[in-house]
Design an enzyme around this catalytic site. Structure first.
Site, short mmCIF file in Angstrom:
data_model
loop_
_atom_site.label_atom_id
_atom_site.label_comp_id
_atom_site.label_asym_id
_atom_site.label_seq_id
_atom_site.Cartn_x
_atom_site.Cartn_y
_atom_site.Cartn_z
N LYS A 69 0.40 -1.11 -0.24
CA LYS A 69 -0.44 -0.09 0.10
C LYS A 69 0.69 1.44 0.12
O LYS A 69 1.59 1.26 1.00
CB LYS A 69 -0.88 0.02 1.37
N GLU A 87 -1.10 7.46 -0.83
CA GLU A 87 -2.23 7.70 -1.84
C GLU A 87 -1.69 8.96 -2.66
O GLU A 87 -2.78 9.40 -3.57
CB GLU A 87 -3.88 7.54 -0.56
N GLY A 95 6.74 5.09 7.45
CA GLY A 95 5.89 6.32 8.41
C GLY A 95 5.81 7.10 9.30
O GLY A 95 7.48 6.89 10.04
N GLY A 112 2.88 4.67 12.96
CA GLY A 112 3.39 3.47 13.74
C GLY A 112 3.17 2.74 14.32
O GLY A 112 3.16 0.99 14.70
N GLU A 172 10.37 1.54 10.12
CA GLU A 172 11.40 2.52 9.95
C GLU A 172 9.93 4.41 9.35
O GLU A 172 9.06 4.28 9.00
CB GLU A 172 12.19 2.56 8.10
N CYS A 174 13.73 11.76 6.45
CA CYS A 174 12.90 10.71 8.00
C CYS A 174 14.80 11.39 8.14
O CYS A 174 14.78 11.69 9.68
CB CYS A 174 13.10 9.71 8.32
N GLU A 197 9.85 16.28 15.26
CA GLU A 197 9.80 15.65 13.92
C GLU A 197 8.84 16.83 13.33
O GLU A 197 7.42 17.04 13.04
CB GLU A 197 10.03 14.68 13.31
P1 NAP Z 1 2.50 7.96 8.10
O1 NAP Z 1 1.15 9.23 8.07
O2 NAP Z 1 2.98 7.51 9.10
O3 NAP Z 1 1.75 7.43 6.45
C1 NAP Z 1 2.56 6.68 6.30
C2 NAP Z 1 1.13 5.40 5.71
O4 NAP Z 1 0.12 4.99 6.39
C3 NAP Z 1 0.77 6.19 4.17
O5 NAP Z 1 0.77 4.77 3.25
C4 NAP Z 1 -0.44 5.94 4.76
O6 NAP Z 1 -1.86 6.20 4.50
C5 NAP Z 1 -0.86 4.95 6.20
N1 NAP Z 1 -1.75 4.96 7.62
C6 NAP Z 1 -2.42 6.14 7.26
N2 NAP Z 1 -2.78 6.07 8.56
C7 NAP Z 1 -2.84 4.68 8.80
C8 NAP Z 1 -3.74 3.49 9.14
N3 NAP Z 1 -4.61 3.94 10.71
N4 NAP Z 1 -3.36 2.34 9.50
C9 NAP Z 1 -2.57 1.84 8.47
N5 NAP Z 1 -1.62 2.77 7.39
C10 NAP Z 1 -2.12 3.62 8.03
O7 NAP Z 1 3.38 8.58 7.28
P2 NAP Z 1 3.48 9.77 5.66
O8 NAP Z 1 3.60 11.85 6.35
O9 NAP Z 1 3.37 9.35 4.55
O10 NAP Z 1 5.18 10.04 6.07
C11 NAP Z 1 5.82 10.75 6.82
C12 NAP Z 1 6.50 9.60 7.99
O11 NAP Z 1 6.98 9.38 7.46
C13 NAP Z 1 8.17 11.17 9.16
O12 NAP Z 1 7.71 10.86 10.23
C14 NAP Z 1 9.60 10.14 9.08
O13 NAP Z 1 9.87 10.92 9.12
C15 NAP Z 1 8.52 8.91 8.17
N6 NAP Z 1 9.05 8.33 7.28
C16 NAP Z 1 10.58 7.62 7.63
C17 NAP Z 1 11.95 6.67 6.74
C18 NAP Z 1 12.30 5.82 7.46
O14 NAP Z 1 12.97 4.68 7.04
N7 NAP Z 1 12.49 5.86 8.94
C19 NAP Z 1 11.01 7.04 5.85
C20 NAP Z 1 10.43 8.07 5.26
C21 NAP Z 1 9.36 8.69 5.83
P3 NAP Z 1 -2.20 7.60 2.99
O15 NAP Z 1 -1.99 7.11 1.68
O16 NAP Z 1 -4.15 7.87 3.95
O17 NAP Z 1 -1.41 8.29 3.73
MG MG Z 2 -4.61 9.55 4.22
#
Ligand code: NAP
Ligand code: MG
Length: 494
Positions: A176, A179, A229, A234, A251, A285, A386
């Site tokens: 997944k 979006e 994410g 997480g 991650e 990140c 963050e």
């Molecule tokens: P996010 O809001 O946590 O979203 C990540 C993924 O989770 C998206 O596909 C999102 O879907 C999905 N998601 C949202 N709600 C969910 C739920 N209730 N149950 C299951 N899945 C759900 O993160 P983001 O805003 O996309 O990315 C930014 C974050 O990612 C930052 O905190 C960053 O530090 C972290 N990050 C970490 C790394 C690493 O390797 N450590 C790398 C890149 C990013 P949607 O499509 O609806 O949003």
């Molecule tokens: Mg969403």
């Protein structure tokens, strides 16, 4: 031209059960760049069943390592042949400068080749020191069906830091993507079929996190969730998995420190500190979002850094000369601007940037200037949370101990960097920083041989390196009796 994508299930395009599309309009120029099918729960369920059946039929997991490796290599070649197109899709969907998107595609191709080589190397242990009548075998088996849930900041890189390793290990997957940025994931999934990777091994269900992400992370037939994410989501996924002791790889977020000691190569440090907070618009990140600079050099270092920051070029994604582009969405821009306002309220001072840009072709986008905050103390929100935007905080320190204490004063532990010419200090500080990745006399530079992942609330498990493969395996131990066995319950023997 904007592309419209269906779901990718069992080696073919499939309509979403909802019949709806999610339109991605550019956050840089406002034009439509892609439309993705909005998957529903039954689509996620269907994809998991396909992945389950494919795994249980064992055709992929039983394929010898050399055969997996040659299919993965063929896949890498097909991705390479489409590299420029993928870079353009990535740049447009996630609003990042094209030259960085090209680098990310190249990195992703290398990962597939690296994982192909690892496919030859999956092995266990044999204990032949158990006496003449026994042998102990430790083997590695694929985890099974892996659900992958991914963010928008590095859409291709984050999927490719997982997928090739999971495939090399013999798993099947349901992905997944975000979006907002699902295009490159769908493209590489279709290329895997063209390379000869069997149908049903890779499935992609686009849609929202609340529906598809939730369906995957609560599905009883999924053996592992590999998530990249935010720490908040997480934790939610980990809770979903806890009930059935599901496997997770995570991650998560970061709050990297970039420490400049007075004995550093100052020119190199200026360049690295700047890159560390503006790369990918700070939606990174591993960003070095907290500058810790030694008091004796702080004033001149920060003045020079501010001058360089003003020269950063901020343009549209396909502008070859841009260093930065727009933030991912209006929501993200507003969140970053709110953090900037809060930083000021809490007593921080912006010495450069601080606002939105709406001039020179940037009228319809969500552009934020690179922003540096001086006078930041560890109690302030800006130091602790963050931000995920191009915002750097400056905090000064006196000596190594204080630098280490400040760097470690965070719930996160993903990546940090430091700059010094003292070789003893390189090793001392490396040992003390509580962070999964260290950049020493550089920033955001790494190699795929090096495992990647977080200490503390930045994650669980590792990607990349050999560990990146082992995460997708389970260990099985077999004690194998050879020859005569002495009965344990002799009185029951006839
Ligand atoms: P996010 O809001 O946590 O979203 C990540 C993924 O989770 C998206 O596909 C999102 O879907 C999905 N998601 C949202 N709600 C969910 C739920 N209730 N149950 C299951 N899945 C759900 O993160 P983001 O805003 O996309 O990315 C930014 C974050 O990612 C930052 O905190 C960053 O530090 C972290 N990050 C970490 C790394 C690493 O390797 N450590 C790398 C890149 C990013 P949607 O499509 O609806 O949003
Ligand atoms: Mg969403």
């Amino acid at each position: 031209m904007a592309r419209t994508y269906d779901l990718w299930i069992d080696g073919r395009w499939a309509k979403a059960s909802t019949g709806r599309l999610i339109d991605r309009t550019s956050s840089a120029h406002g034009g439509l760049v892609a439309s993705f099918a909005e998957g529903g729960r039954e689509d996620a369920d269907n994809a998991v069943k396909v992945a389950r059946r494919t795994f249980d039929q064992r055709a992929w997991s039983d394929l010898p390592g050399n055969a997996k490796a040659s299919l993965l290599t063929a896949w890498a070649d097909l991705i390479a042949a489409k590299a420029e197109e993928l870079a353009q899709i990535e740049a447009e969907e996630s609003s990042k400068p094209i030259r960085f998107a090209r680098g990310e595609v190249a990195w992703s191709i290398d990962i597939v080749r690296y994982a192909a080589a690892l496919a030859w190397q999956i092995k266990g242990d044999a204990f032949t020191n158990l006496g003449p009548d026994a042998i102990g075998l430790v083997s590695r088996e694929p985890r099974g069906v892996v659900g992958m849930i991914l963010p928008w900041n590095f859409p291709l890189v984050t999927v490719m830091q997982k997928l090739p390793y999971a495939l090399a290990a013999g798993c099947t997957v349901v992905i997944k993507p975000s979006e907002m940025t699902s295009g490159t994931t769908l493209e590489v999934a279709a290329l895997a079929k063209a390379a000869g990777i069997p149908d049903g091994v890779i499935n992609v269900v686009t849609g929202s996190g609340e529906v598809i992400g939730d369906a995957l992370s609560t599905h009883p037939q999924v053996d592992m969730i590999s998530f990249t994410g935010s720490t908040a989501v997480g934790k939610m996924i980990a809770r979903n998995q806890a009930g059935r002791v599901g496997r997770v790889g995570m991650e998560l977020g970061g709050k990297g420190a970039n420490i400049v000691f007075a004995d550093a190569d100052i020119e190199a440090a200026l360049d690295g500190v700047l890159l560390g907070f503006v790369l990918n618009q700070g939606e990174e990140c591993c960003a070095g979002s907290r500058l810790l600079v030694e008091k004796s050099i702080a004033e001149s270092f920060v003045t020079r850094l501010a001058a360089r920051t003003k020269k950063v070029r901020i343009g549209l994604p396909l502008d070859e000369t841009a260093d930065m582009s727009a933030l991912i969405s209006e929501k993200q821009m507003n969140a970053v601007l709110a953090r900037i306002a809060l930083g000021k309220e809490e007593g921080g001072r912006t010495i450069v940037g601080g606002g939105r840009l709406t001039d020179s072709g940037r009228e319809r986008g969500f552009f934020v200037e690179p922003t540096i905050f001086d006078n930041i103390t560890p109690q302030m929100t800006l130091f602790r949370e963050e931000i995920f935007g191009p915002v750097l905080t400056v905090t000064t320190f006196d000596g190594e101990e204080e630098a280490i204490a400040l760097a470690n004063d965070t719930l996160y532990g993903l990546a940090s960097g430091f700059w010094t010419k003292n070789v003893d200090r390189v090793h001392r500080v490396s040992r003390r920083l509580r962070s999964g990745t260290l950049y020493v006399n550089t920033y955001l530079e790494t190699a795929m041989q090096l495992p990647f992942g977080g200490f503390k609330q930045s994650g669980i498990g590792r990607e990349m390196g050999l560990e990146g493969l082992l995460e997708f395996t389970e260990i099985k131990s077999a004690f194998i009796k050879l020859g005569e066995r002495t009965p344990a319950l002799p009185h029951t023997v006839d």
